[in-house]
Design a protein around this motif. Structure first.
Motif, mmCIF file in Angstrom:
data_model
loop_
_atom_site.group_PDB
_atom_site.id
_atom_site.type_symbol
_atom_site.label_atom_id
_atom_site.label_comp_id
_atom_site.label_asym_id
_atom_site.label_seq_id
_atom_site.Cartn_x
_atom_site.Cartn_y
_atom_site.Cartn_z
ATOM 1 N N ALA A 199 0.813 -1.230 0.000
ATOM 2 C CA ALA A 199 0.000 0.000 0.000
ATOM 3 C C ALA A 199 0.838 1.267 0.000
ATOM 4 C CB ALA A 199 -0.934 -0.004 1.209
ATOM 5 N N ILE A 200 2.176 1.116 0.170
ATOM 6 C CA ILE A 200 3.002 2.328 0.320
ATOM 7 C C ILE A 200 2.795 3.362 -0.793
ATOM 8 C CG2 ILE A 200 5.384 3.190 0.272
ATOM 9 C CD1 ILE A 200 6.124 0.832 2.028
ATOM 10 N N PRO A 201 2.846 2.963 -2.071
ATOM 11 C CA PRO A 201 2.663 4.000 -3.100
ATOM 12 C C PRO A 201 1.342 4.743 -2.936
ATOM 13 C CG PRO A 201 3.396 1.954 -4.082
ATOM 14 C CD PRO A 201 3.086 1.645 -2.653
ATOM 15 N N GLY A 202 0.292 4.018 -2.617
ATOM 16 C CA GLY A 202 -1.024 4.646 -2.437
ATOM 17 C C GLY A 202 -1.027 5.590 -1.248
ATOM 18 N N ILE A 203 -0.369 5.161 -0.159
ATOM 19 C CA ILE A 203 -0.345 5.997 1.042
ATOM 20 C C ILE A 203 0.420 7.286 0.777
ATOM 21 C CG2 ILE A 203 0.530 6.137 3.409
ATOM 22 C CD1 ILE A 203 -0.137 3.164 3.691
ATOM 23 N N ILE A 204 1.567 7.153 0.096
ATOM 24 C CA ILE A 204 2.346 8.352 -0.231
ATOM 25 C C ILE A 204 1.514 9.305 -1.080
ATOM 26 C CG2 ILE A 204 4.371 9.206 -1.478
ATOM 27 C CD1 ILE A 204 4.963 7.891 1.203
ATOM 28 N N ASN A 205 0.770 8.721 -2.007
ATOM 29 C CA ASN A 205 -0.117 9.518 -2.844
ATOM 30 C C ASN A 205 -1.088 10.322 -1.981
ATOM 31 O OD1 ASN A 205 -1.044 10.371 -5.248
ATOM 32 N ND2 ASN A 205 -2.419 8.637 -5.590
ATOM 33 N N ILE A 206 -1.645 9.655 -0.975
ATOM 34 C CA ILE A 206 -2.602 10.324 -0.094
ATOM 35 C C ILE A 206 -1.919 11.435 0.695
ATOM 36 C CG2 ILE A 206 -4.035 9.998 1.956
ATOM 37 C CD1 ILE A 206 -4.752 7.253 0.920
ATOM 38 N N LEU B 76 7.876 17.105 -3.574
ATOM 39 C CA LEU B 76 8.962 16.283 -4.117
ATOM 40 C C LEU B 76 9.647 15.520 -2.989
ATOM 41 C CD1 LEU B 76 10.404 15.815 -6.845
ATOM 42 C CD2 LEU B 76 12.093 17.482 -6.105
ATOM 43 N N LEU B 77 9.853 16.194 -1.866
ATOM 44 C CA LEU B 77 10.493 15.559 -0.717
ATOM 45 C C LEU B 77 9.659 14.372 -0.226
ATOM 46 C CD1 LEU B 77 11.893 18.334 1.642
ATOM 47 C CD2 LEU B 77 13.129 16.524 0.450
ATOM 48 N N ILE B 78 8.353 14.593 -0.088
ATOM 49 C CA ILE B 78 7.492 13.509 0.381
ATOM 50 C C ILE B 78 7.572 12.345 -0.589
ATOM 51 C CG2 ILE B 78 5.129 12.851 0.946
ATOM 52 C CD1 ILE B 78 4.546 15.735 1.599
ATOM 53 N N SER B 79 7.551 12.679 -1.868
ATOM 54 C CA SER B 79 7.554 11.645 -2.887
ATOM 55 C C SER B 79 8.876 10.861 -2.876
ATOM 56 C CB SER B 79 7.292 12.341 -4.221
ATOM 57 O OG SER B 79 7.661 11.577 -5.262
#
Lengths: 348, 423
Positions: free
Chosen positions: A267-274, A326-329
């Motif tokens: 789920a990490i990519p989805g969570i980062i998206n959120i 960008l940092l979060i991503s």
């Protein structure tokens, strides 16, 4: 090089498209550079000092501290610095430290929120109290995002399991919660918190505006978190649970120790998206009377000394938000590599 | 549950001071216990439908948010109405004001609450030039802001004891009704609906504004009625458009409009020659003009096409608070009339022979004490930013936004600012 050229000019259509794009760049970029750099004014006390055809960065410079801290009292701003630096150090530690990453993560999720809240609000240990109404600027966006993620993640996990539960009450509660929050526009919900809440509260009880905004955003994001994590849970083959049960694990333990860690990894990519989404959505709190970065910028445009500088203010906001996101991503990508979700897909 | 009309107010026993019988106090329902309570929730909900118009200027943010808010609110109104009906059905009997037959006591519950808190909670705009804006250090400035400071100085003795509550157009009256703020001074127009349906006290007009026009000098126009055939850039989401249509209809002229979402866009279009002028409240027109590339090419026309009396709103139910607020405003005007300024107030307190000045500054008459305050309350209020004329000059004068005083001048100088006599 030739591959690039072939990609750009390989066919007549591609060649035309490339030329059109280059033409557009030619039209847009030089005037922007001229405005933003060549004719820009960097120093000055008011708009009068700025050249009429260039950017007035003096405005951003003069108000920089306000954009970052809002009306947080000048002599207390070190407290904000301490909290933000601690956040950055712990986050970096949780991502990159050769050892003790778990410790960093633990501190990030327990000590920092409590210590940070005490430090920022003050009123104890001889710290001067600072009303949340005086918090503002980028600091407010960061604080709201951090707290909202911290609250919505566990609630999201609970709701994701709840939605798969065999107990009808739990299942229906989770489904209702998720669908209601997902189905309502964030702006409308923030308005409800602002305008409706005072009507339902008993006399004399007022809830801090910041608390209202954080609660609304957290609940709102929990619904999204829940669905993202549920997606992760569904990606775990049933065999994992069955194997854990066959080993004699309790049902809950099996979910917590075997299924959830693998699901979170998915789920990490989805969570980062959120999280990125949430960070940008925090600008909406300016409608409940909080001065986040956008609120402060809009506010600053009304200072008679700096009227009519919307372009400069908004450009600054775009740049700041771009780098923050960008940092979060980047942090998210590191997290993916750490947990190996990119390389070691469990469903392989 | 009887509604009582209270007898003649605080008439002095000596008879030398007569209770003011002004337009601001005729019939009042007194209810001290219910005062801090919420008023009729239906009335409050109707506040949602208020157009977010009448600010000195629609800020870029307000215009976007205003639009989104309006749409969102319209969608929400159904739900709100339902909730309010339920609430009204269950809670209304308990919330209806119960009156007590007794006179006005000073200083009254609002002031007592402020003193207990040690802070005046003042609702202001989130940002509009001249009325409320922050400087580089985040300090609030503006005429509305200085009124808040003057109230704090008068009531608490310290102009810095203010909790600033910046309010959006949609939330301003709710926060006032819910007791989050003690007074709302937010370039808000005093209207019938707000007085009657929202149940607010409209205490005083601190600024007479109206919808005016900023046009290109090349048009050669000096009056609004001569604008026949012109095209004006207008921001949507407010009553600006409606006012123009009404004006054109009643005068038999034709004024074209070009609609924009944000003031910046409208101004850019105007400078590019897409329209002949721009319309907004007079207060913000002056500010707008100063941001143009060639301000001298543009002129703010004399006159207005709508009435926007901006002023002080208070929660209904505390007549003594209303009186304090009114007389503070009247005091600032009286100070200008009698020549009391920020600089000479201290000196005039002892040296002046003018009975009005002596009463105003607390040398004689105990006027402050009669309001439940101390006699130097107006002296402190005047020392915040000076008299009304000085306040206007600081924020709208030639060195600031350069807006002619016009209607905001004293009645003796052709304006409308007229204070009830200080005796």
């Amino acid at each position: 090089m030739t591959a690039t050229l072939r990609a750009l000019f390989g066919t007549p259509l591609n060649a035309v498209l490339t030329l059109v794009m280059l033409g557009l760049f030619w039209l847009a970029i030089p005037p922007f550079v001229e405005w933003a750099f060549a004719h820009a004014t960097w120093d000055g006390l008011s708009r009068k000092a700025c050249a009429p055809d260039g950017a007035c960065w003096a405005f951003v410079r003069a108000r920089f501290a306000l954009f970052i801290y809002g009306r947080y009292p000048l002599e207390e701003r070190w407290r904000v610095d301490v909290v933000l630096v601690t956040l950055a150090v712990l986050a970096l530690g949780a991502l990159f430290a050769p050892r003790g990453r778990g410790w960093c993560l633990g501190l990030l999720m327990t000590v920092l929120p409590i210590g940070g809240a005490v430090l920022l609000t003050g009123g104890v240990f001889g710290l001067a109290p600072v009303a949340t109404g005086d918090w503002g600027g980028l600091m407010l966006n960061v604080v709201i995002t951090f707290i909202a993620v911290l609250i919505s993640l566990p609630i999201g996990v609970a709701l994701a399991f709840g939605r798969q539960s065999e107990l009808p009450v739990v299942r229906w509660f989770s489904i209702t919660f998720i669908e209601v929050w997902r189905g309502s526009p964030l702006l409308a919900v923030l308005f409800m918190g602002l305008i409706m809440l005072p009507m339902f509260l008993p006399n004399g009880v007022t809830v801090d505006n910041l608390v209202r905004a954080v609660v609304v955003l957290s609940l709102f994001e929990s619904a999204y978190m829940a669905e993202t994590i549920r997606g992760g849970l569904q990606g775990i083959p049933k065999g994992q649970t069955e194997a854990a049960l066959a080993l004699g694990m309790h049902k809950g333990i099996a979910q917590a120790l075997v299924v959830l860690p693998q699901a979170m990894r998915l789920a990490i990519p989805g969570i980062i998206n959120i999280v990125v989404d949430l960070f940008k959505d925090t600008t909406l709190v300016s409608i409940v009377g909080l001065f986040d970065l956008m609120g402060v910028i809009n506010q600053s445009l009304k200072d008679p000394n700096w009227l009519g500088l919307a372009m400069e203010g908004y450009t600054f906001a775009v740049v700041l938000f771009f780098f923050a996101c960008l940092l979060i991503s980047l942090a998210g990508q590191t997290l993916e590599r750490r947990f190996g979700s990119a390389s070691r897909n469990p469903r392989r | 549950m009887a509604v009582t009309v209270y007898p003649n107010r605080y008439s002095d026993k000596s008879g030398s001071v007569r209770g003011p019988v002004g337009p601001f106090e005729t019939r009042k329902e007194i209810d001290k216990e219910q005062l801090r309570r919420r008023t009729n929730p239906i009335a409050r909900c109707s506040g949602l439908g208020q157009p977010p118009r009448d600010d000195g200027g629609v800020t870029p943010a307000q215009s976007i948010w205003g639009l989104i808010m309006k749409r969102t609110l319209h969608r929400m109104l159904g739900a709100v109405g339902l909730a309010a009906t339920i609430l009204a059905a269950t809670a209304l009997p308990g919330l209806a004001p119960a009156a007590h037959a007794q006179g006005v006591t000073f200083p009254g519950p609002t002031v007592e609450a402020i003193k207990k808190r040690g802070m005046l909670s003042c609702g202001i705009d989130t940002g509009v030039p001249g009325f409320a804006s922050q400087d580089n250090a985040g300090k609030w400035h503006g005429i509305d802001v200085d009124y808040c400071r003057a109230i704090a100085a008068a009531v608490l003795g310290d102009q810095e004891k203010v909790k600033w509550v910046p309010t959006t157009a949609a939330a301003r009256f709710t926060v006032l009704q819910s007791g989050e703020i003690d007074v709302l001074i937010r370039d808000s127009t005093l209207t019938f609906t707000r007085s009657v349906q929202l149940g607010l006290d409209e205490v005083a007009v601190t600024f007479y504004a109206g919808e005016g026009f900023l046009v290109n000098k090349k048009l050669g126009v000096s009056k609004i009625t001569e604008l026949n055939g012109a095209t004006i850039c207008v921001i949507t989401g407010a009553t600006l458009e409606l006012n123009i249509a009404d004006f054109a209809r009643s005068n038999g002229t034709k004024i074209g409009t070009l609609l924009f979402d944000k003031p910046d866009e409208a101004i850019a279009a105007m400078e590019a020659g897409r329209c002949d002028g721009y319309t907004d409240d007079t207060g913000s027109l002056a500010g707008m003009r100063s941001t143009l590339k060639n301000p001298s090419d543009w002129v703010v026309l004399d006159g207005v096409i709508s009435k926007e009396p901006l002023g002080i709103h208070a929660r209904s139910g505390d007549p003594s608070w209303q009186k304090i607020l009114y007389w503070l405003h009247a005091g600032l005007l009286t100070a200008e009339e009698t020549g009391v300024t920020k600089a000479n107030a201290d000196q005039l307190k002892t040296s002046s022979k003018d009975p009005f000045v002596r009463r105003l500054l607390g040398t004689e008459g105990d006027f402050g004490k009669k309001l439940g305050l101390d006699d130097e309350w107006m002296l402190r209020a005047i020392k915040v930013g000076g008299n009304y004329g000085e306040l206007y000059d600081t924020y709208f004068g030639p060195k600031a936004l350069d807006l002619p005083r016009g209607l905001n001048n004293l009645w003796t100088k052709g304006g409308l600012q007229y204070a009830l006599p200080w005796r």
